[in-house]
Scaffold this motif. Structure first.
Motif, PDB file in Angstrom:
ATOM      1  N   LEU A   1      -2.731  15.168  -2.612  1.00 34.27           N
ATOM      2  CA  LEU A   1      -3.164  14.041  -2.069  1.00 34.27           C
ATOM      3  C   LEU A   1      -4.547  13.594  -2.542  1.00 34.27           C
ATOM      4  O   LEU A   1      -5.015  12.508  -2.260  1.00 34.27           O
ATOM      5  CB  LEU A   1      -3.312  14.433  -0.550  1.00 34.27           C
TER       6      LEU A   1
ATOM      7  N   ALA B   1       3.466  10.745   1.769  1.00 35.63           N
ATOM      8  CA  ALA B   1       3.685  11.954   1.209  1.00 35.63           C
ATOM      9  C   ALA B   1       4.601  12.846   1.946  1.00 35.63           C
ATOM     10  O   ALA B   1       5.537  13.468   1.411  1.00 35.63           O
ATOM     11  CB  ALA B   1       2.372  12.904   0.750  1.00 35.63           C
TER      12      ALA B   1
ATOM     13  N   GLN C   1       2.164   6.852  -6.798  1.00 40.97           N
ATOM     14  CA  GLN C   1       1.030   7.917  -7.455  1.00 40.97           C
ATOM     15  C   GLN C   1       1.652   9.087  -6.971  1.00 40.97           C
ATOM     16  O   GLN C   1       1.374  10.199  -7.708  1.00 40.97           O
ATOM     17  CB  GLN C   1      -0.135   7.436  -6.585  1.00 40.97           C
ATOM     18  N   LEU C   2       2.033   9.472  -5.596  1.00 39.43           N
ATOM     19  CA  LEU C   2       2.593  10.653  -5.319  1.00 39.43           C
ATOM     20  C   LEU C   2       3.633  11.394  -6.165  1.00 39.43           C
ATOM     21  O   LEU C   2       3.829  12.421  -6.397  1.00 39.43           O
ATOM     22  CB  LEU C   2       2.914  10.653  -3.738  1.00 39.43           C
TER      23      LEU C   2
ATOM     24  N   TYR D   1       2.314   1.698  -3.507  1.00 49.27           N
ATOM     25  CA  TYR D   1       1.382   2.267  -4.466  1.00 49.27           C
ATOM     26  C   TYR D   1       1.146   3.832  -4.411  1.00 49.27           C
ATOM     27  O   TYR D   1       1.321   4.412  -5.147  1.00 49.27           O
ATOM     28  CB  TYR D   1       0.110   1.527  -4.130  1.00 49.27           C
ATOM     29  N   TYR D   2       1.227   4.283  -3.008  1.00 42.67           N
ATOM     30  CA  TYR D   2       1.041   5.525  -2.871  1.00 42.67           C
ATOM     31  C   TYR D   2       2.233   6.302  -3.001  1.00 42.67           C
ATOM     32  O   TYR D   2       2.267   7.392  -3.481  1.00 42.67           O
ATOM     33  CB  TYR D   2       0.524   5.803  -1.319  1.00 42.67           C
ATOM     34  N   ARG D   3       3.288   5.808  -2.900  1.00 42.96           N
ATOM     35  CA  ARG D   3       4.762   6.417  -3.118  1.00 42.96           C
ATOM     36  C   ARG D   3       4.547   6.800  -4.769  1.00 42.96           C
ATOM     37  O   ARG D   3       5.016   7.683  -5.141  1.00 42.96           O
ATOM     38  CB  ARG D   3       5.766   5.823  -2.601  1.00 42.96           C
TER      39      ARG D   3
ATOM     40  N   GLN E   1      -1.311   7.548   3.048  1.00 45.15           N
ATOM     41  CA  GLN E   1      -0.824   8.083   1.931  1.00 45.15           C
ATOM     42  C   GLN E   1      -0.398   9.709   2.485  1.00 45.15           C
ATOM     43  O   GLN E   1       0.566   9.957   1.967  1.00 45.15           O
ATOM     44  CB  GLN E   1      -2.429   8.629   1.232  1.00 45.15           C
TER      45      GLN E   1
ATOM     46  N   THR F   1       0.797  -1.072   0.017  1.00 44.95           N
ATOM     47  CA  THR F   1      -0.050   0.104   0.024  1.00 44.95           C
ATOM     48  C   THR F   1       0.896   1.184   0.087  1.00 44.95           C
ATOM     49  O   THR F   1       0.569   2.294  -0.822  1.00 44.95           O
ATOM     50  CB  THR F   1      -0.915   0.020   1.169  1.00 44.95           C
ATOM     51  N   GLU F   2       1.830   1.148   0.823  1.00 43.86           N
ATOM     52  CA  GLU F   2       2.625   2.231   0.982  1.00 43.86           C
ATOM     53  C   GLU F   2       3.537   2.403  -0.474  1.00 43.86           C
ATOM     54  O   GLU F   2       3.625   3.720  -1.003  1.00 43.86           O
ATOM     55  CB  GLU F   2       3.771   2.131   2.159  1.00 43.86           C
TER      56      GLU F   2
ATOM     57  N   GLY G   1      -5.956   6.982   4.290  1.00 38.93           N
ATOM     58  CA  GLY G   1      -5.760   8.331   4.107  1.00 38.93           C
ATOM     59  C   GLY G   1      -4.512   8.654   5.120  1.00 38.93           C
ATOM     60  O   GLY G   1      -3.448   9.446   4.293  1.00 38.93           O
TER      61      GLY G   1
END
Length: 115
Positions: A49, A108, A15-16, A11-13, A104, A8-9, A101
């Motif tokens: 975000l 960030a 995307q960010l 994935y968000y990394r 994410q 999950t981390e 959230g």
């Protein structure tokens, strides 16, 4: 919350990082970047975000310099309309966030710190 290197981390990394590159290098984000630079001249880094497309405007939630969250509402069709800009401390934004959230936001903040 600490980072543990989860999927999950990661994935968000990804995307960010994409959203950050897009903000600073994509022609379609030029208007948003200009508004951010004008409203926050001390901005060194920004991570989007979230984007909420509304009927006639888009609302962006952006982590600014690891210091605060900016909400920027941009009119989509009438480019002459002044954007609506609000800010909130990170600690206030964090309150009430879902676990996803929070992950994410922590990712960030880690990226912003490294920038």
């Amino acid at each position: 919350m600490k980072l543990i290197g989860s999927m999950t981390e990661q994935y968000y990394r990804e995307q960010l990082i994409k959203s950050n590159r897009s903000l600073f290098h994509d022609h379609s984000m030029k208007r948003l970047l200009g508004i951010i630079q004008q409203a926050f001249p001390e901005m060194k880094t920004a991570y989007i975000l979230g984007i909420i497309p509304d009927q006639g405007e888009d609302i962006y939630t952006i982590l600014m310099n690891n210091d605060f969250i900016a909400y920027i509402e941009l009119e989509r069709y009438n480019l002459e309309t002044e954007p609506i800009i609000e800010t909130k401390p990170v600690k206030d934004y964090k309150r009430g966030l879902s676990r996803i959230g929070q992950i994410q936001l922590v990712v960030a903040m880690d990226l912003a710190e490294r920038n």
